[in-house]
Scaffold this motif. Structure first.
Motif, short mmCIF file in Angstrom:
data_model
loop_
_atom_site.label_atom_id
_atom_site.label_comp_id
_atom_site.label_asym_id
_atom_site.label_seq_id
_atom_site.Cartn_x
_atom_site.Cartn_y
_atom_site.Cartn_z
N SER A 182 44.64 33.77 32.82
CA SER A 182 44.49 33.26 34.17
C SER A 182 43.38 32.22 34.22
CB SER A 182 44.16 34.41 35.12
OG SER A 182 43.88 33.93 36.40
N VAL A 183 43.63 31.10 34.91
CA VAL A 183 42.62 30.06 35.03
C VAL A 183 41.53 30.50 35.99
CG1 VAL A 183 42.22 27.69 35.82
CG2 VAL A 183 44.24 28.24 34.46
N GLU A 184 41.87 31.30 36.98
CA GLU A 184 40.87 31.80 37.92
C GLU A 184 41.13 33.27 38.17
OE1 GLU A 184 42.63 30.79 42.28
OE2 GLU A 184 41.95 29.10 41.09
N PRO A 185 40.12 34.01 38.61
CA PRO A 185 40.30 35.43 38.86
C PRO A 185 41.23 35.66 40.04
CG PRO A 185 38.14 34.72 39.61
CD PRO A 185 38.75 33.56 38.89
N PRO A 186 41.75 36.86 40.18
CA PRO A 186 42.62 37.13 41.33
C PRO A 186 41.86 36.99 42.63
CG PRO A 186 42.03 39.17 40.19
CD PRO A 186 41.57 38.04 39.32
N ALA A 187 42.61 36.80 43.71
CA ALA A 187 41.99 36.68 45.03
C ALA A 187 41.18 37.93 45.33
CB ALA A 187 43.06 36.45 46.09
N PRO A 188 40.05 37.78 46.01
CA PRO A 188 39.21 38.95 46.30
C PRO A 188 39.98 39.98 47.12
CG PRO A 188 38.05 36.91 46.82
CD PRO A 188 39.46 36.54 46.54
N PRO A 189 39.72 41.25 46.89
CA PRO A 189 40.37 42.28 47.71
C PRO A 189 39.83 42.24 49.13
CG PRO A 189 38.70 43.29 46.32
CD PRO A 189 38.79 41.84 45.90
N GLN A 190 40.64 42.71 50.05
CA GLN A 190 40.19 42.85 51.43
C GLN A 190 39.57 44.23 51.60
OE1 GLN A 190 40.40 40.17 53.53
NE2 GLN A 190 41.22 39.13 51.71
N VAL A 234 38.09 35.47 24.18
CA VAL A 234 38.38 35.95 25.54
C VAL A 234 38.34 37.47 25.56
CG1 VAL A 234 40.08 36.04 27.41
CG2 VAL A 234 39.75 33.92 26.13
N VAL A 235 37.58 38.00 26.47
CA VAL A 235 37.46 39.46 26.62
C VAL A 235 37.70 39.83 28.08
CG1 VAL A 235 35.91 41.46 26.41
CG2 VAL A 235 35.81 39.61 24.71
N GLU A 236 38.44 40.88 28.28
CA GLU A 236 38.72 41.38 29.62
C GLU A 236 37.66 42.42 29.98
OE1 GLU A 236 42.52 43.17 32.17
OE2 GLU A 236 42.50 43.23 29.97
N VAL A 237 37.00 42.23 31.11
CA VAL A 237 35.94 43.14 31.55
C VAL A 237 36.19 43.53 33.00
CG1 VAL A 237 34.32 42.00 29.99
CG2 VAL A 237 34.35 41.37 32.40
N ARG A 238 35.51 44.56 33.42
CA ARG A 238 35.61 44.98 34.82
C ARG A 238 34.69 44.12 35.69
NH1 ARG A 238 33.70 50.86 34.10
NH2 ARG A 238 32.68 49.85 32.32
N SER A 239 35.10 43.93 36.93
CA SER A 239 34.26 43.22 37.88
C SER A 239 33.65 44.22 38.86
CB SER A 239 35.07 42.16 38.64
OG SER A 239 35.92 42.77 39.60
N ASP A 240 32.85 43.74 39.80
CA ASP A 240 32.26 44.61 40.80
C ASP A 240 33.27 45.02 41.86
OD1 ASP A 240 29.62 45.77 41.77
OD2 ASP A 240 30.21 44.65 43.56
N ASP A 241 34.41 44.34 41.93
CA ASP A 241 35.46 44.76 42.85
C ASP A 241 36.18 45.97 42.28
OD1 ASP A 241 35.14 42.71 44.79
OD2 ASP A 241 36.15 41.29 43.44
N PRO A 242 36.45 46.98 43.10
CA PRO A 242 37.06 48.21 42.59
C PRO A 242 38.41 47.94 41.91
CG PRO A 242 36.26 48.52 44.84
CD PRO A 242 36.15 47.06 44.54
N ASP A 243 38.56 48.52 40.73
CA ASP A 243 39.83 48.48 39.99
C ASP A 243 40.28 47.05 39.67
OD1 ASP A 243 40.02 51.33 40.23
OD2 ASP A 243 40.81 51.06 42.25
#
Length: 384
Positions: A69-77, A252-261
Motif C-alpha cells: 500500500s502506498v498509504e495507510p488505510p483510512a483512519p477508523p471512526q 518492508v515490515v508490517e507493524v501494528r499502529s496505535d489504531d486498534p486492530d
C-alpha cells in the motif's frame, strides 16, 4: 508566555462567531461538514512544511509478495468516543471566532497548536471537535506524564518478548503478523509482531489527510521532552533503528499502529508524513516552554466559558434538559461560583445537573451542601 503569537478565546457568542469567515475551513460549530470535502478545500502546504512520505513502494513489498500500500488505510471512526467527549451534535452551537481562526491557521500552516488555560476549560475537547467536524477519524491521544519520553510516543519495541518467542518458535514462518507459528501454536518471532507505533508515530504515517493528535497535559512532561520534539515537528519523520538495521534483506515490515486492530507497512525503518498532523498540545499553564518550542507552535489561550457556551455544553451532553428551569438556574449559579472560586471545571456543572435532573437523587435540605461538594475548588484550598 513568550516566543509565540498568542491569542485568547473568550468563549462568548458574539455575532461574528456565528458568521463563518470566508477563509475558514473549520467553522467551530460542532457539526460534521457535509457540504465540502477537506481534500478539495485544504490549501497546499507552505514549501517549508511540505512532506512527501509514503509507507512503501507501489512496486511491491520488497519480498516478492503482493504490491504494498502506498498509504495507510483510512483512519477508523470512533463515534462512541466523540459522543462521550462532546455529547451529541446540534444546530446553533456557539463558536469562538478566535479559536476557529487559530485552528484554521494551524491547519493551513501545518503547525502544532499549543492550547493553554485553566483545567476544565475544554482544551482537550478541541481536538475531538476538530476531528468530528472535519471527518478526520479517531483522535490519537498521547497523555503526557513526567516519565513520558519521545520514544514512547513514536513506537514501542518488545525486545524481550521477541527473544522469548524466538527461543520457543519452530522454524516455520508465521502466516501473519503476531499469528501462531507451526502446529504447536508457538508465537512468531517476526520483528513486526513485537513493534507497535505510538500515537505520535501513527500520526506521522503518510495519510492522505492530516490525523488529529492530542498531546495532553504537556506541562507535566520532563524538562527535555519539548526540545526532543523539535526535530520531529520540523522533519515530519523519524527512524526506527530496529527496522533500519534489517533494510538490506527485509526492506518492508508490517507493524501494528496505535489504531486498534490496524497494521501498516514500514519501508527501510523510516516513517515520514505526507500531511503533517493537526497537533493539539494542551497545557494547564503550570510551566514555561523553551522559546524554540514556542516558535514552532501557534498559541491559543482558552478562558472560562461564559453562560451561552455553558448552555451549549449542557445541551450537547444532556439533550432536552437544557430548557429545564432547574438547569438554567444551575448554569447561572455555576457561572457565579466559578468566578468566585478562581474557576471551576465544566464537568462539575454537568455532574450537578445530572444529580438534579436524572431522578437518581431527590433534592432536600442537604442539596446546598452537596452542591458545594460537587463544585469544590480546584486550587486545593479548603473552605473553613
Amino acid at each position: 508566555m513568550t516566543g509565540a503569537a498568542q491569542f485568547e478565546g473568550n468563549g462568548t457568542g458574539a455575532g461574528s462567531a456565528r458568521l463563518p469567515r470566508p477563509w475558514w475551513i473549520y467553522r467551530g460549530t460542532g457539526l460534521p461538514l457535509h457540504d465540502i470535502e477537506l481534500a478539495d478545500v485544504l490549501p497546499a502546504a507552505p514549501p517549508w512544511r511540505t512532506f512527501t512520505g509514503s509507507s512503501a513502494s507501489a512496486d511491491g513489498d520488497g519480498t516478492g509478495g503482493a504490491p504494498a500500500s502506498v498509504e495507510p488505510p483510512a483512519p477508523p471512526q470512533d463515534e462512541a468516543e466523540l459522543r462521550r467527549r462532546l455529547g451529541a451534535t446540534r444546530e446553533g452551537m456557539v463558536a469562538d471566532p478566535t479559536e476557529v481562526d487559530l485552528v484554521n491557521a494551524a491547519l493551513i500552516l501545518r503547525r502544532p497548536l499549543l492550547v493553554t488555560g485553566r483545567p476544565g476549560t475544554g482544551k482537550s475537547s478541541l481536538a475531538y471537535r476538530i476531528s468530528r467536524e472535519l471527518g478526520l477519524g479517531r483522535v490519537l491521544r498521547w497523555p503526557v506524564t513526567s516519565r513520558t519520553t519521545l520514544a514512547s510516543g513514536l513506537y514501542r519495541y518488545d525486545a524481550v518478548g521477541r527473544i522469548h518467542a524466538a527461543a520457543t518458535s519452530d522454524s516455520r514462518p508465521a502466516a501473519a503478523v503476531g499469528a501462531p507459528s507451526g502446529d504447536g501454536g508457538a508465537p512468531s518471532s517476526d520483528i513486526g509482531a513485537f513493534l507497535e507505533l505510538g500515537p505520535l508515530g501513527t500520526a506521522l504515517l503518510p495519510h492522505a489527510l492530516p490525523r488529529v493528535l492530542l498531546v495532553d497535559e504537556f506541562d507535566k512532561s520532563d524538562m527535555d521532552l519539548p526540545n526532543d520534539l523539535l526535530d520531529v515537528f520540523e522533519a515530519g519523520e523519524f527512524t526506527i533503528p530496529e527496522l533500519a538495521r534489517l533494510r538490506g534483506h527485509r526492506p518492508v515490515v508490517e507493524v501494528r499502529s496505535d489504531d486498534p486492530d490496524r497494521t501498516v507497512l514500514i519501508r527501510d525503518g523510516r516513517v515520514r508524513c505526507r500531511e503533517f498532523p493537526l497537533v493539539v498540545v494542551t497545557s494547564n499553564d503550570e510551566r514555561e516552554f523553551p522559546p524554540a518550542f514556542l516558535r514552532r507552535c501557534l498559541h491559543l489561550h482558552v478562558r472560562e466559558p461564559e453562560r451561552d457556551r455553558l448552555a451549549d455544553i449542557v445541551a450537547a451532553h444532556l439533550g432536552s434538559r437544557d430548557d429545564d428551569p432547574r438547569v438554567a438556574e444551575l448554569i447561572r449559579l455555576f457561572a457565579e461560583r466559578s468566578a468566585q472560586e478562581n474557576g471551576l471545571a465544566t464537568d462539575q456543572l454537568l455532574n450537578s445537573i445530572w444529580l438534579a435532573t436524572s431522578g437518581a437523587y431527590s433534592r432536600g435540605a442537604d442539596w446546598e451542601a452537596l452542591l458545594r461538594a460537587v463544585w469544590h475548588r480546584l486550587d486545593g484550598v479548603r473552605e473553613p
